[in-house]
Design an enzyme around this catalytic site. Structure first.
Site, PDB file in Angstrom:
ATOM      1  N   ASP A  34      22.680  -5.779  34.285  1.00  0.00           N
ATOM      2  CA  ASP A  34      23.608  -4.662  34.523  1.00  0.00           C
ATOM      3  C   ASP A  34      22.782  -3.437  34.947  1.00  0.00           C
ATOM      4  O   ASP A  34      21.634  -3.277  34.533  1.00  0.00           O
ATOM      5  CB  ASP A  34      24.360  -4.362  33.227  1.00  0.00           C
ATOM      6  CG  ASP A  34      25.489  -3.352  33.412  1.00  0.00           C
ATOM      7  OD1 ASP A  34      26.643  -3.779  33.533  1.00  0.00           O
ATOM      8  OD2 ASP A  34      25.200  -2.143  33.431  1.00  0.00           O
ATOM      9  N   ASP A  36      27.202  -3.890  38.604  1.00  0.00           N
ATOM     10  CA  ASP A  36      27.243  -2.494  39.052  1.00  0.00           C
ATOM     11  C   ASP A  36      25.949  -2.038  39.707  1.00  0.00           C
ATOM     12  O   ASP A  36      25.818  -0.863  40.070  1.00  0.00           O
ATOM     13  CB  ASP A  36      27.668  -1.561  37.908  1.00  0.00           C
ATOM     14  CG  ASP A  36      27.048  -1.934  36.571  1.00  0.00           C
ATOM     15  OD1 ASP A  36      26.134  -2.778  36.562  1.00  0.00           O
ATOM     16  OD2 ASP A  36      27.476  -1.363  35.547  1.00  0.00           O
ATOM     17  N   HIS A  87      26.495  -1.891  25.494  1.00  0.00           N
ATOM     18  CA  HIS A  87      26.216  -0.547  24.952  1.00  0.00           C
ATOM     19  C   HIS A  87      26.578  -0.425  23.470  1.00  0.00           C
ATOM     20  O   HIS A  87      26.201   0.557  22.826  1.00  0.00           O
ATOM     21  CB  HIS A  87      26.991   0.518  25.734  1.00  0.00           C
ATOM     22  CG  HIS A  87      26.558   0.661  27.160  1.00  0.00           C
ATOM     23  ND1 HIS A  87      25.246   0.913  27.509  1.00  0.00           N
ATOM     24  CD2 HIS A  87      27.256   0.576  28.332  1.00  0.00           C
ATOM     25  CE1 HIS A  87      25.158   0.979  28.835  1.00  0.00           C
ATOM     26  NE2 HIS A  87      26.358   0.769  29.354  1.00  0.00           N
TER      27      HIS A  87
END
Ligand SMILES: [Zn+2]
Length: 347
Positions: A135, A222, A98
């Site tokens: 992810d 995740d 990010h």
């Protein structure tokens, strides 16, 4: 962190070599993917607790830890390029995908994958690096850093709509980098079938056409069914399939050179089991090459390389009938990805 320490204690059983993350990325190396002003700003947080973004805080040592996380990734790039290891997994925190060129976000300070890719371009004179991001969140930072750069193909699978809000079909890069950003936004609730289908029908054909010299994986876990943040239903079986997919891409084009970097993953049990599964695929791939190369690891380049000629693009493993059922809900996603990417890639 407990999960990673436990895995390192079982290194022998898992058949992996554990390397301590002793290398710090330098200011110049961090500045390969970030502005010097941003790197200096993060460096100035040493000894202080600050909120950089609603999800992203520093503590006294955060800058130092982040330098080691990025440095470990660069260490693996050097070692894999030098054929010291066939592939590697940087089990580091904080995560990176990010973090934008000049902005910390979503637990991320420095973009480990982007720094590793930029380092491979600069210091190992590579021309094509693939970053696959599995992810559950979109890697807005990696996308932003290479938005105009055709040397880095960024392919992301992620839940959408979801944090951080980017990663729509039509985000494809710009300028010279147009077509070198590939987004596969998946609706909430997708599992092994959809994620595996996305690899088979999009990631693999585009990667084979791109012919990367190095494969990096932003490996978050995740998307696991048990993860408390994500809304997906991926299991260890799905992660094994994704690992096999990127390993096969690396084997065909990059002499096997592949490095995964840990991103998210917030259920301890699921993270542990998934990382172990992926490490199992990595070690198996390394062993396969080991047995097919002629002994010793110290003289000459021991890795067989397949380049160009024999690569024939995507493997069509499924006949039309069975593909539809096994792809689950991926069909409608595929149509939109294909439409967005059709000017650049044959899908
Ligand atoms: Zn994530």
């Amino acid at each position: 962190m407990e999960v990673l320490l436990e895995l390192s204690r079982r290194a022998d059983e898992l058949g992996v070599d554990i390397l301590p993350a002793t290398r710090r990325a330098t200011f110049e190396e961090l500045s390969l993917a970030h502005t010097p002003e941003y790197v200096a700003a993060i460096a100035s947080t040493v000894g202080r607790s600050l909120m950089l973004d609603p999800d992203t805080f520093t503590m006294a040592d955060s800058y130092h830890v982040a330098c080691h996380a990025a440095g470990a990734s660069l260490d693996l790039v050097d070692r894999v390029v030098a054929h010291e290891f066939h592939n590697g997994f940087a089990a580091v925190r904080p995560p990176g995908h990010h973090a934008e060129r000049d902005r910390a976000m979503g637990f991320c300070l420095f973009n480990n994958a982007a720094i590793a890719a930029a380092y491979a371009l600069r210091h190992h004179r590579m021309e094509r690096v693939l970053i696959v991001d599995w992810d559950v969140h979109h890697g807005n930072g990696t996308q932003e850093i290479f938005w105009n750069d055709p040397r880095v193909l960024y392919v992301s699978l992620h839940q959408f709509p979801f944090y951080p809000g980017t990663g729509r079909f039509d985000e494809v890069g710009d300028g010279d980098g147009r077509g070198f950003t590939v987004n596969i936004p998946l609706p909430r609730g997708c599992g092994d079938d959809e994620w595996t289908a996305a690899f088979r029908r999009v990631v693999e054909p585009i990667a084979h056409a791109f012919k990367p010299q190095l494969v990096l994986v932003s490996a978050g876990f995740d998307a696991h069914a048990k993860d408390p943040l994500g809304g997906m239903r991926v299991t260890e079986t799905g992660f094994a399939s994704m690992a096999d997919s990127v390993l096969s891409i690396a084997r065909e084009h990059a002499g096997g050179k592949l490095i995964a970097l840990l991103e998210g993953g917030y259920d301890i049990g699921a993270l542990s089991a998934s990382v172990e599964t992926v490490l199992g695929r990595f070690t198996r791939a390394a062993k396969e090459v080991g047995t097919s190369s002629a002994g010793g690891t110290e003289t000459g380049p021991p890795r067989p390389r397949t380049r160009g000629g024999e690569v024939t693009g995507p493997a069509r493993r499924d006949e039309a009938g069975s593909a539809a059922t096994r792809d689950g809900r991926f069909g409608e996603v595929f149509a939109r990805v294909r439409a967005a990417q059709s000017p650049y890639w044959k899908l």
